[in-house]
Design an enzyme around this catalytic site. Structure first.
Site, PDB file in Angstrom:
ATOM      1  N   ASP A   1      45.395  82.587  13.157  1.00  0.00           N
ATOM      2  CA  ASP A   1      46.373  83.616  13.528  1.00  0.00           C
ATOM      3  C   ASP A   1      46.601  84.554  12.342  1.00  0.00           C
ATOM      4  OD1 ASP A   1      48.192  84.955  15.078  1.00  0.00           O
ATOM      5  OD2 ASP A   1      49.792  83.473  14.856  1.00  0.00           O
TER       6      ASP A   1
ATOM      7  N   ARG B   1      48.286  91.199  11.636  1.00  0.00           N
ATOM      8  CA  ARG B   1      49.204  91.457  10.517  1.00  0.00           C
ATOM      9  C   ARG B   1      48.449  91.767   9.233  1.00  0.00           C
ATOM     10  NH1 ARG B   1      52.456  86.276  11.831  1.00  0.00           N
ATOM     11  NH2 ARG B   1      50.815  86.188  13.395  1.00  0.00           N
ATOM     12  N   TRP B   2      47.304  91.121   9.051  1.00  0.00           N
ATOM     13  CA  TRP B   2      46.469  91.403   7.866  1.00  0.00           C
ATOM     14  C   TRP B   2      46.085  92.875   7.856  1.00  0.00           C
ATOM     15  CZ3 TRP B   2      41.620  93.298   6.831  1.00  0.00           C
ATOM     16  CH2 TRP B   2      41.068  92.997   5.577  1.00  0.00           C
TER      17      TRP B   2
ATOM     18  N   HIS C   1      40.299  91.603  12.754  1.00  0.00           N
ATOM     19  CA  HIS C   1      39.420  90.666  13.466  1.00  0.00           C
ATOM     20  C   HIS C   1      38.069  90.562  12.755  1.00  0.00           C
ATOM     21  CE1 HIS C   1      42.335  90.135  16.537  1.00  0.00           C
ATOM     22  NE2 HIS C   1      42.182  91.316  17.103  1.00  0.00           N
TER      23      HIS C   1
ATOM     24  N   THR D   1      43.460  81.830  27.077  1.00  0.00           N
ATOM     25  CA  THR D   1      43.546  82.400  28.435  1.00  0.00           C
ATOM     26  C   THR D   1      44.542  83.562  28.457  1.00  0.00           C
ATOM     27  OG1 THR D   1      45.108  80.609  28.884  1.00  0.00           O
ATOM     28  CG2 THR D   1      42.870  80.309  29.713  1.00  0.00           C
ATOM     29  N   GLU D   2      45.467  83.575  27.483  1.00  0.00           N
ATOM     30  CA  GLU D   2      46.459  84.656  27.428  1.00  0.00           C
ATOM     31  C   GLU D   2      45.922  85.921  26.756  1.00  0.00           C
ATOM     32  OE1 GLU D   2      49.314  83.969  29.028  1.00  0.00           O
ATOM     33  OE2 GLU D   2      48.144  82.164  29.414  1.00  0.00           O
TER      34      GLU D   2
ATOM     35  N   LEU E   1      27.753  68.875  11.695  1.00  0.00           N
ATOM     36  CA  LEU E   1      29.108  69.348  12.015  1.00  0.00           C
ATOM     37  C   LEU E   1      29.133  69.778  13.467  1.00  0.00           C
ATOM     38  CD1 LEU E   1      32.007  70.409  11.313  1.00  0.00           C
ATOM     39  CD2 LEU E   1      30.938  72.585  10.733  1.00  0.00           C
TER      40      LEU E   1
ATOM     41  N   ARG F   1      47.661  75.791  11.448  1.00  0.00           N
ATOM     42  CA  ARG F   1      47.936  77.116  12.002  1.00  0.00           C
ATOM     43  C   ARG F   1      48.201  78.060  10.851  1.00  0.00           C
ATOM     44  NH1 ARG F   1      50.516  79.225  17.496  1.00  0.00           N
ATOM     45  NH2 ARG F   1      50.253  81.414  17.006  1.00  0.00           N
TER      46      ARG F   1
ATOM     47  N   SER G   1      50.916  77.076  21.187  1.00  0.00           N
ATOM     48  CA  SER G   1      50.213  78.094  21.984  1.00  0.00           C
ATOM     49  C   SER G   1      49.168  77.507  22.944  1.00  0.00           C
ATOM     50  CB  SER G   1      49.560  79.137  21.065  1.00  0.00           C
ATOM     51  OG  SER G   1      50.524  79.736  20.238  1.00  0.00           O
TER      52      SER G   1
ATOM     53  N   GLU H   1      48.460  65.497  12.625  1.00  0.00           N
ATOM     54  CA  GLU H   1      49.318  66.012  11.570  1.00  0.00           C
ATOM     55  C   GLU H   1      49.277  67.535  11.653  1.00  0.00           C
ATOM     56  OE1 GLU H   1      51.162  64.327   9.383  1.00  0.00           O
ATOM     57  OE2 GLU H   1      50.501  62.401  10.188  1.00  0.00           O
TER      58      GLU H   1
HETATM   59  C1  FPP Z   1      44.846  85.940  16.172  1.00  0.00           C
HETATM   60  O1  FPP Z   1      45.257  87.027  15.393  1.00  0.00           O
HETATM   61  C2  FPP Z   1      43.406  85.965  16.333  1.00  0.00           C
HETATM   62  C3  FPP Z   1      42.760  86.062  17.523  1.00  0.00           C
HETATM   63  C4  FPP Z   1      43.455  86.154  18.813  1.00  0.00           C
HETATM   64  C5  FPP Z   1      41.315  86.118  17.606  1.00  0.00           C
HETATM   65  C6  FPP Z   1      40.580  85.224  16.670  1.00  0.00           C
HETATM   66  C7  FPP Z   1      39.280  85.879  16.384  1.00  0.00           C
HETATM   67  C8  FPP Z   1      38.626  85.850  15.213  1.00  0.00           C
HETATM   68  C9  FPP Z   1      39.094  85.052  14.077  1.00  0.00           C
HETATM   69  C10 FPP Z   1      37.397  86.645  14.967  1.00  0.00           C
HETATM   70  C11 FPP Z   1      36.220  86.344  15.827  1.00  0.00           C
HETATM   71  C12 FPP Z   1      35.971  84.902  16.100  1.00  0.00           C
HETATM   72  C13 FPP Z   1      34.786  84.264  15.891  1.00  0.00           C
HETATM   73  C14 FPP Z   1      34.662  82.824  16.301  1.00  0.00           C
HETATM   74  C15 FPP Z   1      33.626  84.903  15.278  1.00  0.00           C
HETATM   75  P1  FPP Z   1      46.221  88.085  16.030  1.00  0.00           P
HETATM   76  O2  FPP Z   1      45.409  89.230  16.487  1.00  0.00           O
HETATM   77  O3  FPP Z   1      47.069  87.460  17.095  1.00  0.00           O
HETATM   78  O4  FPP Z   1      47.075  88.461  14.774  1.00  0.00           O
HETATM   79  P2  FPP Z   1      48.608  88.909  14.735  1.00  0.00           P
HETATM   80  O5  FPP Z   1      49.410  87.761  15.319  1.00  0.00           O
HETATM   81  O6  FPP Z   1      48.862  89.103  13.285  1.00  0.00           O
HETATM   82  O7  FPP Z   1      48.709  90.165  15.544  1.00  0.00           O
END
Ligand code: FPP
Length: 249
Positions: A35, A39-40, A52, A81-82, A146, A197, A205, A216
């Site tokens: 997650d 924000r990053w 992303h 799914t959301e 793995l 997380r 979630s 844990e």
């Molecule tokens: C949550 O950050 C992240 C996601 C919903 C997508 C996760 C996807 C990746 C890490 C990149 C692609 C994945 C792979 C396996 C190559 P957010 O967008 O909800 O962040 P925020 O809460 O700060 O808005």
């Protein structure tokens, strides 16, 4: 670790990086809710897509790191799914990232002994992405180093309902806990003993609800794109410091 380090750990900050103790057991299965990509990006005045993209780079580093720490199973929550509720542009960007990750980066992982499995229902994904995923799952099927599970269009409640439907179809009318576990996507894998997380949110979630009964929890404020091998090591080291009693004394 010092009391100060423990205090910091309590608040979920991994400012203090700690090392794995090789005399203690390591987790058999680590699950991660990745997650904080948005924000990053926001902190840097960049579009969410940049977050992303950076998050996908972190995925590569963390798969390599998990392998180097000899973690048998790693599960990454990549699309819930959301997540279909996000703007269509963002959803298709995530699909493209996933496609590129599997097509361009995965061969190196296959050669290194990584086996891919999908948790979730990808039937509504773009056909070329489905093909690429299915090809990679098949190609990596014999790998043993793995087990990488990527949760895609995944929801734990849906997974549990599906398991009950499959049990009904198999004529199981009085299921045991073992029966339910056998009909989940993770049927032949140990349950996660460590759930991480990133980005500080304290929520599950709809992730692996059945499997995390005794996991844990490790929550860090580090945003997923900033999460490093050292942060993973810190999470594992925290896990090693906890006493797991499974309800006993
Ligand atoms: C949550 O950050 C992240 C996601 C919903 C997508 C996760 C996807 C990746 C890490 C990149 C692609 C994945 C792979 C396996 C190559 P957010 O967008 O909800 O962040 P925020 O809460 O700060 O808005």
């Amino acid at each position: 670790m010092s009391d100060f380090g423990n205090l910091i750990g309590l608040f979920g900050l991994s400012i203090i990086l700690i090392k794995i103790d090789h005399s203690l057991p390591i987790p058999k299965h680590i699950a991660i809710i990745m997650d904080g990509n948005g924000r990053w990006a926001k902190k840097r005045f960049l579009p969410r897509s940049s977050g992303h993209r950076q998050g996908a780079k972190t995925v590569k580093e963390i798969v390599k790191a998990a392998k180097s720490f000899n973690i048998p199973v790693l599960t990454l929550y990549a699309f819930s799914t959301e997540n279909w509720k996000r703007p269509p542009d963002e959803v298709s960007f995530l699909f493209d990232l996933l496609f590129n990750f599997i097509e361009k980066s995965f061969q190196e992982f296959i050669d290194g002994g990584v086996r891919l499995r999908v948790l979730g229902d990808i039937s509504k994904f773009p056909p070329r992405l489905i093909n690429e995923i299915e090809r990679t799952v098949k190609e990596s099927a014999a790998n043993k180093d793995l087990q990488l599970n990527i949760a895609l269009n995944y929801g734990a409640r849906q997974e549990i309902i599906l398991a009950f439907k499959k049990m009904a179809a198999a004529g199981i009318t009085d299921p045991t806990q073992e029966d339910v576990s056998k009909f989940l996507y993770t049927h032949d894998q140990p349950d996660p003993d460590l759930l991480i997380r990133t980005s500080g949110e304290r929520r599950i979630s709809n992730f692996l609800l059945w499997q995390i009964a005794y996991s844990e929890l490790y929550i860090t404020d580090v945003l997923w794109p900033d999460f490093t091998k050292a942060d993973l090591e810190t999470a594992i080291a925290h896990f090693q410091k906890r006493q797991r009693r499974f309800g006993g004394l």
